[in-house]
Design a protein around this motif. Sequence first.
Motif, PDB file in Angstrom:
ATOM      1  N   THR A 184       0.841  -1.144  -0.071  1.00  0.00           N
ATOM      2  CA  THR A 184       0.016   0.068  -0.080  1.00  0.00           C
ATOM      3  C   THR A 184       1.044   1.299  -0.144  1.00  0.00           C
ATOM      4  OG1 THR A 184       0.136   0.047   2.338  1.00  0.00           O
ATOM      5  CG2 THR A 184      -2.133  -1.179   1.244  1.00  0.00           C
ATOM      6  N   VAL A 185       2.144   1.007  -0.336  1.00  0.00           N
ATOM      7  CA  VAL A 185       3.017   2.175  -0.408  1.00  0.00           C
ATOM      8  C   VAL A 185       2.872   3.236  -1.732  1.00  0.00           C
ATOM      9  CG1 VAL A 185       4.690   1.214   1.010  1.00  0.00           C
ATOM     10  CG2 VAL A 185       4.843   0.865  -1.302  1.00  0.00           C
ATOM     11  N   VAL A 186       1.806   2.630  -2.619  1.00  0.00           N
ATOM     12  CA  VAL A 186       2.003   3.608  -3.933  1.00  0.00           C
ATOM     13  C   VAL A 186       0.775   4.599  -3.735  1.00  0.00           C
ATOM     14  CG1 VAL A 186       1.364   3.447  -6.297  1.00  0.00           C
ATOM     15  CG2 VAL A 186       2.427   1.742  -5.156  1.00  0.00           C
ATOM     16  N   ASN A 187       1.087   5.751  -3.387  1.00  0.00           N
ATOM     17  CA  ASN A 187       0.046   6.964  -3.303  1.00  0.00           C
ATOM     18  C   ASN A 187      -0.057   7.727  -4.437  1.00  0.00           C
ATOM     19  OD1 ASN A 187      -1.495   8.813  -2.225  1.00  0.00           O
ATOM     20  ND2 ASN A 187      -0.344   9.313  -0.445  1.00  0.00           N
ATOM     21  N   PRO A 188      -1.073   7.839  -5.340  1.00  0.00           N
ATOM     22  CA  PRO A 188      -1.086   8.751  -6.506  1.00  0.00           C
ATOM     23  C   PRO A 188      -1.042  10.224  -6.027  1.00  0.00           C
ATOM     24  CG  PRO A 188      -2.762   6.931  -6.602  1.00  0.00           C
ATOM     25  CD  PRO A 188      -2.186   6.905  -5.045  1.00  0.00           C
ATOM     26  N   ALA A 189      -1.387  10.577  -4.821  1.00  0.00           N
ATOM     27  CA  ALA A 189      -1.422  11.816  -4.124  1.00  0.00           C
ATOM     28  C   ALA A 189      -0.010  12.470  -4.018  1.00  0.00           C
ATOM     29  CB  ALA A 189      -2.370  12.047  -3.038  1.00  0.00           C
ATOM     30  N   GLN A 190       1.039  11.666  -3.867  1.00  0.00           N
ATOM     31  CA  GLN A 190       2.376  11.895  -3.578  1.00  0.00           C
ATOM     32  C   GLN A 190       3.181  11.470  -4.747  1.00  0.00           C
ATOM     33  OE1 GLN A 190       3.503  10.149   0.169  1.00  0.00           O
ATOM     34  NE2 GLN A 190       2.235  11.834   1.422  1.00  0.00           N
ATOM     35  N   LEU A 191       3.336  12.205  -5.743  1.00  0.00           N
ATOM     36  CA  LEU A 191       4.104  11.871  -6.984  1.00  0.00           C
ATOM     37  C   LEU A 191       5.589  12.149  -7.005  1.00  0.00           C
ATOM     38  CD1 LEU A 191       1.542  13.648  -9.713  1.00  0.00           C
ATOM     39  CD2 LEU A 191       1.828  11.314  -8.868  1.00  0.00           C
ATOM     40  N   PRO A 192       6.211  11.126  -7.464  1.00  0.00           N
ATOM     41  CA  PRO A 192       7.628  11.256  -7.478  1.00  0.00           C
ATOM     42  C   PRO A 192       8.193  12.488  -8.374  1.00  0.00           C
ATOM     43  CG  PRO A 192       6.928   9.407  -9.191  1.00  0.00           C
ATOM     44  CD  PRO A 192       5.593  10.026  -8.287  1.00  0.00           C
ATOM     45  N   ALA A 193       9.557  12.633  -8.459  1.00  0.00           N
ATOM     46  CA  ALA A 193      10.104  13.527  -9.298  1.00  0.00           C
ATOM     47  C   ALA A 193      10.113  12.857 -10.731  1.00  0.00           C
ATOM     48  CB  ALA A 193      11.327  13.964  -8.593  1.00  0.00           C
ATOM     49  N   ALA A 194      10.333  13.744 -11.816  1.00  0.00           N
ATOM     50  CA  ALA A 194      10.564  13.043 -13.098  1.00  0.00           C
ATOM     51  C   ALA A 194      11.704  12.502 -13.216  1.00  0.00           C
ATOM     52  CB  ALA A 194      10.220  14.218 -14.182  1.00  0.00           C
ATOM     53  N   LEU A 206       0.621   2.160 -11.027  1.00  0.00           N
ATOM     54  CA  LEU A 206       2.067   2.308 -11.377  1.00  0.00           C
ATOM     55  C   LEU A 206       2.353   3.808 -11.695  1.00  0.00           C
ATOM     56  CD1 LEU A 206       2.623  -0.470 -14.238  1.00  0.00           C
ATOM     57  CD2 LEU A 206       3.356  -0.498 -11.716  1.00  0.00           C
ATOM     58  N   PHE A 207       3.368   4.371 -10.946  1.00  0.00           N
ATOM     59  CA  PHE A 207       3.819   5.407 -11.383  1.00  0.00           C
ATOM     60  C   PHE A 207       4.505   5.474 -12.622  1.00  0.00           C
ATOM     61  CE2 PHE A 207       4.227   6.180  -6.663  1.00  0.00           C
ATOM     62  CZ  PHE A 207       3.392   7.115  -6.252  1.00  0.00           C
ATOM     63  N   TYR A 208       4.453   6.612 -13.376  1.00  0.00           N
ATOM     64  CA  TYR A 208       5.009   6.577 -14.859  1.00  0.00           C
ATOM     65  C   TYR A 208       5.702   7.842 -15.114  1.00  0.00           C
ATOM     66  CZ  TYR A 208       4.356   5.826 -19.785  1.00  0.00           C
ATOM     67  OH  TYR A 208       4.546   5.621 -21.066  1.00  0.00           O
ATOM     68  N   GLN A 209       7.061   7.707 -15.426  1.00  0.00           N
ATOM     69  CA  GLN A 209       7.796   8.720 -15.882  1.00  0.00           C
ATOM     70  C   GLN A 209       8.858   7.928 -16.897  1.00  0.00           C
ATOM     71  OE1 GLN A 209      11.498   7.238 -14.343  1.00  0.00           O
ATOM     72  NE2 GLN A 209      11.589   9.507 -14.513  1.00  0.00           N
ATOM     73  N   GLY A 210       9.527   9.119 -17.646  1.00  0.00           N
ATOM     74  CA  GLY A 210      10.619   8.431 -18.756  1.00  0.00           C
ATOM     75  C   GLY A 210      11.154   9.569 -19.652  1.00  0.00           C
ATOM     76  N   ILE A 211      11.616   9.271 -20.506  1.00  0.00           N
ATOM     77  CA  ILE A 211      12.422   9.939 -21.286  1.00  0.00           C
ATOM     78  C   ILE A 211      11.682   9.697 -22.894  1.00  0.00           C
ATOM     79  CG2 ILE A 211      14.357  11.308 -22.770  1.00  0.00           C
ATOM     80  CD1 ILE A 211      15.862  10.244 -20.076  1.00  0.00           C
ATOM     81  N   THR A 212      11.074  10.584 -23.489  1.00  0.00           N
ATOM     82  CA  THR A 212      10.377  10.342 -24.552  1.00  0.00           C
ATOM     83  C   THR A 212      11.038  10.348 -26.157  1.00  0.00           C
ATOM     84  OG1 THR A 212       9.155  12.448 -24.992  1.00  0.00           O
ATOM     85  CG2 THR A 212       8.073  10.941 -23.679  1.00  0.00           C
TER      86      THR A 212
END
Length: 318
Positions: free
Chosen positions: A22-32, A159-165
């Motif tokens: 339960t550590v995935v919290n969409p209200a606390q987004l990670p850095a890009a 799933l948090f989602y970041q990347g280089i496009t």
Amino acid sequence: MRPKVIPVLAALLLSGCAPVQTVVNPAQLPAATDFGAHANPMEWWYVSAYLPAEGLALHWAHFRVQDSRVPVPLMISHVAVTDLRTGQLTFLEQPAGTGEVTSPPLRVRQGAWTLTQAGPEPMAPLSLKAGPLNLTLTPVKGPVLHPPGFSGSADTGVLFYQGITRLDLTGTVNGRAVRGQAWLDHQWGNQIPGRSVLWDWFSVHLDGGQDLMVYRVRRLDRSVAQLIGSVVEPDGRVRAVPGEVWDSPSGRRYTVGWRLVSDEFDLGVQAVRREQELLSRSRRIEYWEGPIEVTGTWGAAPAVGTGMMELVSGPWSP
């Protein structure tokens, strides 16, 4: 007996038997720029590219699976290369085992396969060496967090989602010199692909310099849990796609022809080659992954682009 234990444990985790964290919290987004490893059941790093001038398409994926019942994270990685001139599809997998992920600078390793960044800066080039791939990937745009920052929902997992496009690609594939552009994704969270959720995903490099990502997350009953899209502008700014509506022209298990419509664009998506089904023994899922060509309009102007498409169908038993 130990060589048999790791694959069995990996299959259990990938089949959705692992306790949901339960550590995935969409209200606390990670850095890009957060490319490092995380304490979640599922995480992956992913490079894909369609190289029209070379007649090649490729993707590399590295999965990091973690559970409290296993003392160390398990790594699974694979490579697929499609030679569009011969029609040959090569799919290579490394069985579940140990490896490492460190950042910054980013270093992902399983056995001899590595993705290594030259320095801690987000725009530092990356070197990908995996099976037939020996590539240098140089970011053209900086890292982004795709709005709203995650894929999925409470009932499917997130799933948090970041990347280089967009990255310039040079190097060799099976010893053959190549160049073109690539796409790098990084996702992590408590969603188990093919077991708790299915999806349809599109990445497109448009000739005008925009990069388009569209992602439809589906529950196992095929109902839609989430539909998101983002545009990364030529200057690197990212924004959500407004008012997108999907219209699938076919009821096939792998719908390889699509129309993507929003208030801003009207694009036709067509597979370059239909025979792109991949059956993964390590992940126990079947999916379609291959190159696409895009034509249509963006605003009032004609639009042309190329990219990759992924369609996850469901679980597969070897």
